[in-house]
Design a protein around this motif. Structure first.
Motif, PDB file in Angstrom:
ATOM      1  N   LEU A  70       3.518   1.722   8.894  1.00 36.94           N
ATOM      2  CA  LEU A  70       3.480   1.714   7.426  1.00 36.94           C
ATOM      3  C   LEU A  70       2.181   2.306   6.889  1.00 36.94           C
ATOM      4  O   LEU A  70       2.163   2.998   5.872  1.00 36.94           O
ATOM      5  N   THR A  71       1.063   2.021   7.578  1.00 37.17           N
ATOM      6  CA  THR A  71      -0.214   2.556   7.084  1.00 37.17           C
ATOM      7  C   THR A  71      -0.417   3.989   7.569  1.00 37.17           C
ATOM      8  O   THR A  71      -1.427   4.613   7.272  1.00 37.17           O
ATOM      9  N   GLY A  72       0.507   4.515   8.312  1.00 34.73           N
ATOM     10  CA  GLY A  72       0.400   5.883   8.798  1.00 34.73           C
ATOM     11  C   GLY A  72      -0.550   6.004   9.973  1.00 34.73           C
ATOM     12  O   GLY A  72      -1.181   7.050  10.167  1.00 34.73           O
ATOM     13  N   GLY A  73      -0.685   4.924  10.729  1.00 32.64           N
ATOM     14  CA  GLY A  73      -1.475   4.994  11.947  1.00 32.64           C
ATOM     15  C   GLY A  73      -2.934   4.631  11.786  1.00 32.64           C
ATOM     16  O   GLY A  73      -3.676   4.572  12.767  1.00 32.64           O
ATOM     17  N   THR A  74      -3.356   4.370  10.548  1.00 37.66           N
ATOM     18  CA  THR A  74      -4.751   3.966  10.371  1.00 37.66           C
ATOM     19  C   THR A  74      -4.830   2.449  10.198  1.00 37.66           C
ATOM     20  O   THR A  74      -3.857   1.819   9.799  1.00 37.66           O
TER      21      THR A  74
ATOM     22  N   LEU B 201       7.306  -4.452  -8.758  1.00 34.40           N
ATOM     23  CA  LEU B 201       8.426  -4.150  -7.873  1.00 34.40           C
ATOM     24  C   LEU B 201       7.937  -4.167  -6.418  1.00 34.40           C
ATOM     25  O   LEU B 201       8.628  -4.660  -5.514  1.00 34.40           O
ATOM     26  N   ALA B 202       6.716  -3.652  -6.223  1.00 38.53           N
ATOM     27  CA  ALA B 202       6.129  -3.660  -4.879  1.00 38.53           C
ATOM     28  C   ALA B 202       6.000  -5.091  -4.353  1.00 38.53           C
ATOM     29  O   ALA B 202       6.246  -5.362  -3.169  1.00 38.53           O
ATOM     30  N   CYS B 203       5.617  -6.017  -5.255  1.00 38.21           N
ATOM     31  CA  CYS B 203       5.501  -7.431  -4.854  1.00 38.21           C
ATOM     32  C   CYS B 203       6.846  -7.954  -4.362  1.00 38.21           C
ATOM     33  O   CYS B 203       6.936  -8.612  -3.323  1.00 38.21           O
ATOM     34  N   ILE B 204       7.890  -7.652  -5.145  1.00 39.35           N
ATOM     35  CA  ILE B 204       9.221  -8.153  -4.788  1.00 39.35           C
ATOM     36  C   ILE B 204       9.680  -7.552  -3.453  1.00 39.35           C
ATOM     37  O   ILE B 204      10.188  -8.267  -2.580  1.00 39.35           O
ATOM     38  N   LEU B 205       9.453  -6.240  -3.300  1.00 38.42           N
ATOM     39  CA  LEU B 205       9.878  -5.597  -2.056  1.00 38.42           C
ATOM     40  C   LEU B 205       9.072  -6.128  -0.860  1.00 38.42           C
ATOM     41  O   LEU B 205       9.610  -6.271   0.243  1.00 38.42           O
ATOM     42  N   ALA B 206       7.789  -6.432  -1.086  1.00 43.45           N
ATOM     43  CA  ALA B 206       6.974  -7.008  -0.015  1.00 43.45           C
ATOM     44  C   ALA B 206       7.551  -8.363   0.404  1.00 43.45           C
ATOM     45  O   ALA B 206       7.664  -8.674   1.592  1.00 43.45           O
ATOM     46  N   PHE B 207       7.949  -9.159  -0.619  1.00 37.75           N
ATOM     47  CA  PHE B 207       8.563 -10.461  -0.329  1.00 37.75           C
ATOM     48  C   PHE B 207       9.804 -10.256   0.536  1.00 37.75           C
ATOM     49  O   PHE B 207      10.004 -10.942   1.544  1.00 37.75           O
ATOM     50  N   LEU B 208      10.641  -9.294   0.143  1.00 36.27           N
ATOM     51  CA  LEU B 208      11.882  -9.056   0.885  1.00 36.27           C
ATOM     52  C   LEU B 208      11.595  -8.593   2.316  1.00 36.27           C
ATOM     53  O   LEU B 208      12.284  -8.997   3.259  1.00 36.27           O
TER      54      LEU B 208
ATOM     55  N   MET C 252      -6.532  -2.245  -1.040  1.00 39.01           N
ATOM     56  CA  MET C 252      -6.321  -1.635   0.272  1.00 39.01           C
ATOM     57  C   MET C 252      -5.514  -2.585   1.155  1.00 39.01           C
ATOM     58  O   MET C 252      -5.434  -3.777   0.877  1.00 39.01           O
ATOM     59  N   ALA C 253      -4.881  -1.992   2.163  1.00 40.25           N
ATOM     60  CA  ALA C 253      -4.191  -2.818   3.146  1.00 40.25           C
ATOM     61  C   ALA C 253      -4.895  -2.627   4.478  1.00 40.25           C
ATOM     62  O   ALA C 253      -5.186  -1.514   4.882  1.00 40.25           O
ATOM     63  N   ASP C 254      -5.206  -3.755   5.121  1.00 40.51           N
ATOM     64  CA  ASP C 254      -5.898  -3.711   6.403  1.00 40.51           C
ATOM     65  C   ASP C 254      -4.981  -4.394   7.409  1.00 40.51           C
ATOM     66  O   ASP C 254      -4.552  -5.532   7.191  1.00 40.51           O
ATOM     67  N   ILE C 255      -4.647  -3.695   8.486  1.00 41.05           N
ATOM     68  CA  ILE C 255      -3.710  -4.336   9.415  1.00 41.05           C
ATOM     69  C   ILE C 255      -4.332  -5.552  10.097  1.00 41.05           C
ATOM     70  O   ILE C 255      -3.633  -6.343  10.720  1.00 41.05           O
ATOM     71  N   ASN C 256      -5.636  -5.711   9.940  1.00 43.10           N
ATOM     72  CA  ASN C 256      -6.296  -6.904  10.491  1.00 43.10           C
ATOM     73  C   ASN C 256      -6.294  -8.087   9.526  1.00 43.10           C
ATOM     74  O   ASN C 256      -6.851  -9.139   9.836  1.00 43.10           O
ATOM     75  N   PHE C 257      -5.680  -7.889   8.346  1.00 43.22           N
ATOM     76  CA  PHE C 257      -5.588  -8.982   7.362  1.00 43.22           C
ATOM     77  C   PHE C 257      -5.013 -10.259   7.972  1.00 43.22           C
ATOM     78  O   PHE C 257      -5.327 -11.355   7.561  1.00 43.22           O
TER      79      PHE C 257
ATOM     80  N   ALA D  93       0.836  -1.205   0.000  1.00 44.26           N
ATOM     81  CA  ALA D  93       0.000   0.000   0.000  1.00 44.26           C
ATOM     82  C   ALA D  93       0.867   1.249   0.000  1.00 44.26           C
ATOM     83  O   ALA D  93       0.650   2.183  -0.784  1.00 44.26           O
ATOM     84  N   LEU D  94       1.880   1.214   0.849  1.00 43.39           N
ATOM     85  CA  LEU D  94       2.781   2.368   0.946  1.00 43.39           C
ATOM     86  C   LEU D  94       3.490   2.621  -0.377  1.00 43.39           C
ATOM     87  O   LEU D  94       3.553   3.755  -0.867  1.00 43.39           O
ATOM     88  N   LEU D  95       4.016   1.533  -0.974  1.00 39.42           N
ATOM     89  CA  LEU D  95       4.797   1.686  -2.204  1.00 39.42           C
ATOM     90  C   LEU D  95       3.914   2.098  -3.370  1.00 39.42           C
ATOM     91  O   LEU D  95       4.279   2.986  -4.156  1.00 39.42           O
ATOM     92  N   ILE D  96       2.741   1.472  -3.485  1.00 42.83           N
ATOM     93  CA  ILE D  96       1.880   1.768  -4.638  1.00 42.83           C
ATOM     94  C   ILE D  96       1.351   3.206  -4.565  1.00 42.83           C
ATOM     95  O   ILE D  96       1.329   3.907  -5.577  1.00 42.83           O
ATOM     96  N   THR D  97       0.988   3.646  -3.368  1.00 46.07           N
ATOM     97  CA  THR D  97       0.564   5.052  -3.266  1.00 46.07           C
ATOM     98  C   THR D  97       1.735   5.982  -3.558  1.00 46.07           C
ATOM     99  O   THR D  97       1.556   7.107  -4.000  1.00 46.07           O
ATOM    100  N   GLY D  98       2.949   5.487  -3.331  1.00 44.64           N
ATOM    101  CA  GLY D  98       4.136   6.283  -3.648  1.00 44.64           C
ATOM    102  C   GLY D  98       4.515   6.217  -5.113  1.00 44.64           C
ATOM    103  O   GLY D  98       5.547   6.738  -5.505  1.00 44.64           O
ATOM    104  N   GLY D  99       3.707   5.498  -5.905  1.00 41.94           N
ATOM    105  CA  GLY D  99       3.928   5.473  -7.351  1.00 41.94           C
ATOM    106  C   GLY D  99       4.930   4.432  -7.822  1.00 41.94           C
ATOM    107  O   GLY D  99       5.420   4.475  -8.939  1.00 41.94           O
TER     108      GLY D  99
END
Lengths: 300, 263
Positions: free
Chosen positions: A107-111, A62-69, A212-217, A51-57
């Motif tokens: 990461l979600t900025g507190g939400t 690449l976001a998938c790979i970084l998430a894996f890492l 979306m990313a939900d911290i309750n996922f 979520a953080l990376l995709i909103t950052g453009g």
């Protein structure tokens, strides 16, 4: 009839996504015999990083790979807690899971939920976007399948490399790894890194699917993935032509079928966690009975 | 007489278990032992005499309290077990510990062949070495050369132990450690494994330390014999003196000590 097709697509979609995680948990639980609770934290970690990376453009792949890492890094820390600081396997996982709650919130900025509607995801970026919007479900199914297959083939290949063989040996007979002048502890850390990397990748795909990313996922992910692995490896045990990775994915799909069926016949949503626990209990007992007490590691 | 180069030396070793508790046991107080190049040492002794503890100290599965362990003059006192394993091959009493049951014979051999090397992401099975592996398996005379794709878990205890022996000697090692490696096998297999051990040790010119409860093996094989008791070497004989030892001599000393201890 239509509802069944939609249900089938739904089950497969989720089965593929959770299958990615199940293959990872196969490594920690079946190969290393390590009941890794950090998965409850690394699955949403993957989602939050994405979520953080995709909103950052950032490009969604690449976001998938970084998430894996990110997941792999978290898994290594679980491993280090266990191997170097001699904390028990269960506690190492609980510590990591608890710590990741804060990391995910940061990461979600507190939400609790971070949405990224309308941004590029693996489901609408690149050649797949040629499929018209009306086929959104087909796109999701196709891409989830592709990611799952890519992970499966990579793991199948890895299990046959020298390091892969050593990883399999370390769960089976740690002393053997020591005799080969290799540090058993490092192999454990490697296995946990891979396992949690897969869990985070699954979280990333899940986030992109729901945008979306939900911290309750993460709630219930340990139970879900363990049940998938145990169901998969028990049911399909006799089919030796199936690779273990395939069994884990089929287990995840079967698990989603059970849940969906329960919902279809009217189980209230509030009961889902209870049902998940019940399915895992059944799977554990049944897995032991059908395997005659032995642990299956055939057909890798 | 040519000077013999030493392979392993335990110098002034102290080891106690459960220190500062009511169960404190002192196993070694200033224990010294040197094994020289080309020696095949058989070690016998009653339970609790410190034989297995000594092997564990040499291999690094246990750390000593005080003293030094030198491998070819190099101090390895604090080195972890897996680092020493590069130079020391070990076969355990339990055949299950020396092999990996869920991998095939070929996979086990490929891994053992790569000991000390870089594992990396190359293909696990080295097909080019297949002929070599088969020729090694032929040495065992167990017909395993035709079963390279069989899972090791499916082999009998004797077969697994023979394979363990082969795996632990595949790469060049300085010392072979045999920890009652025939004890859990039936008499026939145990004889086969002992003969195989003797053959491999001679062919590969291995310096060997073997702990055994089988006094006949201790007498028949090897060129040095040690009887341990209470953390000391009560018999230490080599060469002609060793050859003169008979099972009944050992048994005599053994019983003498036991009577002294009130057993």
């Amino acid at each position: 009839m239509d509802i069944f097709i939609r249900l089938l697509i739904n089950v497969l979609e989720e089965g593929f996504i959770f299958g990615i995680m199940a293959m990872g948990v196969f490594i920690s639980y079946r190969i290393l015999s390590f009941p890794d609770l950090s998965v409850d934290g690394t699955f949403p970690l993957g989602a939050c990083v994405t979520a953080l990376l995709i909103t950052g453009g950032i490009n969604p792949w690449l976001a998938c790979i970084l998430a894996f890492l990110a997941g792999a890094a978290a898994g290594s820390i679980t491993g280090l807690l266990h191997v170097r600081l001699k904390i028990t396997d269960l506690l190492s996982g609980i510590l990591m899971m608890t710590a990741l709650w804060t990391v995910n919130l940061l990461l979600t900025g507190g939400t609790a939920i971070r949405q990224f509607f309308g941004m590029d995801t693996i489901f609408n970026w690149g050649p797949i976007a040629l499929l018209p919007d009306g086929f959104r479900r087909v796109r999701i199914l196709l891409m989830a399948f592709l990611v799952m297959i890519a992970v499966k083939l990579t793991l199948d290949w890895f299990f046959r490399t020298r390091t892969g063989l050593l990883l399999r040996a370390s769960g089976d007979n740690g002393q053997f790894v020591t005799s080969l002048a290799r540090d058993q502890g490092k192999m454990k850390i490697l296995g946990l890194a891979l396992g949690n990397g897969c869990a985070a990748l699954a979280g990333s795909v899940m986030a992109q699917q729901t945008q979306m990313a939900d911290i309750n996922f993460g709630r219930g992910m340990v139970v879900l993935s363990l049940a998938s692995v145990i169901i998969g490896t028990s049911i399909f045990r006799r089919m030796s032509f199936l690779r273990v990775t395939t069994m884990a994915v089929l287990g995840a799909i079967f698990y989603r079928v059970c849940l969906s069926t329960a919902m279809l016949i009217g189980l209230p949503t509030n009961y889902v966690q209870l049902l998940m626990a019940a399915i895992l209990t059944l799977a554990l007992v049944w897995g032991r009975v059908s395997a005659g007490g032995g642990v299956l590691r055939r057909g890798i | 007489m040519e000077s013999k180069s030493e392979v392993i030396r335990l110098a002034g070793v102290h080891k106690r278990f459960n220190p500062a508790t009511i169960n404190e046991t002192e196993v070694f107080t200033d224990f010294n032992l040197t094994v020289y190049e080309g020696e095949f040492v058989s070690i016998v002794g009653s339970n609790g005499s410190g034989k297995t503890t000594m092997l564990n100290l040499i291999c690094g599965s246990l750390m000593l309290d005080c003293g030094k362990i030198l491998l070819r003059g190099c101090d390895i006192t604090g080195a972890p077990e897996y680092r020493r394993a590069r130079h020391i091959g070990r076969v355990f009493q339990d055949p299950a510990r020396g092999t990996c049951p869920s991998l095939t014979i070929l996979e086990n051999m490929s891994l053992a062949d790569n000991k000390g090397g870089i594992f990396g992401l190359r293909e696990g099975i080295n097909r080019r070495r297949l002929d070599y592996y088969k020729s090694q398996l032929e040495l065992l005379h167990l017909g395993l050369e035709d079963k390279t794709d069989v899972l090791v878990g499916a082999l009998s205890g004797g077969q697994r132990q023979a394979l363990s022996l082969l795996l632990s000697t595949m790469t060049p090692i300085d010392l072979l450690v045999l920890d009652e490696h025939t004890a859990s096998l039936d008499p026939n297999s145990s004889q086969t494994i002992m003969e195989l051990t003797d053959r491999l040790v001679k062919e590969r010119n291995l310096t060997t330390v073997m702990v055994t409860h089988n006094l006949r093996f201790a007498v028949d094989y090897g060129n040095r014999i040690i009887m341990m008791h209470g953390g000391k070497c009560v018999i230490d004989a080599e060469g002609a003196e060793k050859s003169a030892y008979q099972v009944r001599d050992l048994l005599g000393t053994f019983n003498e000590i036991s009577i002294e201890c009130g057993n």
